[in-house]
Enzyme design. Structure first.
Site, mmCIF file in Angstrom:
data_model
loop_
_atom_site.group_PDB
_atom_site.id
_atom_site.type_symbol
_atom_site.label_atom_id
_atom_site.label_comp_id
_atom_site.label_asym_id
_atom_site.label_seq_id
_atom_site.Cartn_x
_atom_site.Cartn_y
_atom_site.Cartn_z
ATOM 1 N N HIS A 95 -1.238 -1.426 -4.231
ATOM 2 C CA HIS A 95 -2.496 -1.176 -3.542
ATOM 3 C C HIS A 95 -2.651 0.327 -3.317
ATOM 4 C CE1 HIS A 95 -5.863 -2.428 -0.918
ATOM 5 N NE2 HIS A 95 -5.489 -1.448 -0.117
ATOM 6 N N MET A 100 -10.834 -6.474 5.801
ATOM 7 C CA MET A 100 -10.091 -5.475 6.582
ATOM 8 C C MET A 100 -9.742 -6.063 7.944
ATOM 9 S SD MET A 100 -9.623 -2.879 4.680
ATOM 10 C CE MET A 100 -8.671 -2.063 5.977
ATOM 11 N N ASP A 154 -4.915 3.262 -1.734
ATOM 12 C CA ASP A 154 -5.965 3.532 -0.750
ATOM 13 C C ASP A 154 -6.587 4.903 -0.984
ATOM 14 O OD1 ASP A 154 -6.002 1.206 1.003
ATOM 15 O OD2 ASP A 154 -3.932 1.761 1.464
ATOM 16 N N HIS A 169 -8.491 0.541 -3.751
ATOM 17 C CA HIS A 169 -9.353 0.284 -2.589
ATOM 18 C C HIS A 169 -10.103 1.567 -2.254
ATOM 19 C CE1 HIS A 169 -9.364 -0.837 2.017
ATOM 20 N NE2 HIS A 169 -10.581 -0.772 1.502
ATOM 21 N N SER A 184 0.850 -1.193 0.000
ATOM 22 C CA SER A 184 0.000 0.000 0.000
ATOM 23 C C SER A 184 0.879 1.233 0.000
ATOM 24 C CB SER A 184 -0.891 0.008 1.241
ATOM 25 O OG SER A 184 -1.379 1.331 1.431
ATOM 26 N N MET A 239 -9.200 7.531 0.085
ATOM 27 C CA MET A 239 -10.008 7.884 1.267
ATOM 28 C C MET A 239 -10.605 9.270 1.100
ATOM 29 S SD MET A 239 -7.481 6.603 4.299
ATOM 30 C CE MET A 239 -6.622 5.028 4.215
ATOM 31 N N MET A 282 -12.322 3.749 -0.186
ATOM 32 C CA MET A 282 -12.922 3.980 1.132
ATOM 33 C C MET A 282 -13.626 5.326 1.069
ATOM 34 S SD MET A 282 -9.690 2.561 3.320
ATOM 35 C CE MET A 282 -8.617 2.686 1.898
HETATM 36 C C1 DX5 Z 1 -6.013 1.118 5.874
HETATM 37 C C2 DX5 Z 1 -5.604 0.834 4.449
HETATM 38 C C3 DX5 Z 1 -4.441 -0.091 4.350
HETATM 39 C C4 DX5 Z 1 -3.212 0.431 5.015
HETATM 40 C C5 DX5 Z 1 -2.445 -0.717 5.565
HETATM 41 O O1 DX5 Z 1 -7.190 1.796 5.896
HETATM 42 O O2 DX5 Z 1 -6.675 0.247 3.727
HETATM 43 O O3 DX5 Z 1 -4.206 -0.479 3.010
HETATM 44 O O4 DX5 Z 1 -2.383 1.170 4.170
HETATM 45 O O5 DX5 Z 1 -1.375 -0.224 6.289
HETATM 46 P P1 DX5 Z 1 -0.555 -1.104 7.308
HETATM 47 O O6 DX5 Z 1 0.055 -2.247 6.519
HETATM 48 O O7 DX5 Z 1 0.421 -0.164 7.836
HETATM 49 O O8 DX5 Z 1 -1.526 -1.633 8.337
HETATM 50 ZN ZN ZN Z 2 -6.305 -0.700 1.673
#
Ligand code: DX5
Ligand code: ZN
Length: 212
Positions: free
Chosen positions: A32, A136, A34, A65, A7, A36, A67
């Site tokens: 990946h 998750m 993220d 991903h 990520s 948000m 969110m």
């Molecule tokens: C959290 C994200 C993850 C995050 C994971 O909301 O969806 O992808 O980056 O980070 P680590 O590996 O640090 O838990």
């Molecule tokens: Zn993620």
């Protein structure tokens, strides 16, 4: 062999081109991303314009991903930006069945993500429309949180639910060499990792090998 999806939430945001190159050279299986929105989760990251700018700098698949509270509104932009897999949260999608159709019609693989407290039964009637299930193992929003152990049972249950279909199980949050082992044993096919990949002296290959 389990796949690793680093990520970039934990990457150097001021140097993403170099980070993508480093991931590719270190043997990452996908990237990946993220997304948000500051509503569904408290944090705010980046959207389609940034992903589009990153796209030419690697041939690794983009695992997006979402969110966000209204994923429907950005599917087209994400596909246009070069997403290969688009994952939406079941909690944000009252019309999940239609949303999954839309993702595939855009030429992307379709994923569904579940928060730690969301039961896996929500997947029951859409299994034929899913390529990937993202479990998750932290409450989404931030990197660097601790793995929630109860999700190991969910991985096993989802594995049973899939019943041999061509669907991959991805686990996201708090993945380190120890929790990675438990996830693999429970049935995970893909591990998302931020903190544990982007740490140390920048030898991402060693960090990823430790997870595998
Ligand atoms: C959290 C994200 C993850 C995050 C994971 O909301 O969806 O992808 O980056 O980070 P680590 O590996 O640090 O838990
Ligand atoms: Zn993620």
């Amino acid at each position: 062999m389990v796949k690793i999806a680093p990520s970039i939430l934990s990457a150097d945001f001021a140097n993403l081109e170099a980070e993508l190159k480093a991931l590719e050279e270190s043997g990452a299986d996908m990237v990946h991303l993220d997304v948000m929105d500051g509503h569904f989760v408290p944090n705010l990251t980046f959207g389609a314009p940034v992903i589009k700018k990153l796209r030419p700098h690697t041939s690794l698949p983009f695992d997006v991903h979402l969110m966000v509270t209204n994923p429907e509104a950005m599917l087209e932009a994400m596909a246009d930006a070069g997403a290969d897999i688009i994952t939406v949260h079941a909690e944000t999608a009252p019309h999940l069945d239609r949303l999954l159709d839309e993702i595939r019609e855009l030429g992307c693989k379709a994923g569904v993500s579940l928060n730690p407290s969301t039961p896996e039964e929500v997947l029951n009637y859409v299994l034929e429309k899913i390529d990937q299930i993202l479990i998750m193992s932290v409450n989404p929003g931030f990197g660097g949180q601790s793995f929630i152990e109860s999700q190991l049972e969910k991985i096993q249950r989802v594995k049973e639910l899939i019943a041999g279909r061509d669907i991959e199980i991805e686990v996201d949050g708090g993945i380190n060499p120890s929790t990675a082992k438990s996830c693999i044993e429970a049935g995970a096919d893909i591990l998302v990792a931020g903190t544990s990949v982007f740490r140390g002296e920048g030898d991402y290959q060693e960090n990823m090998d430790a997870l595998r």
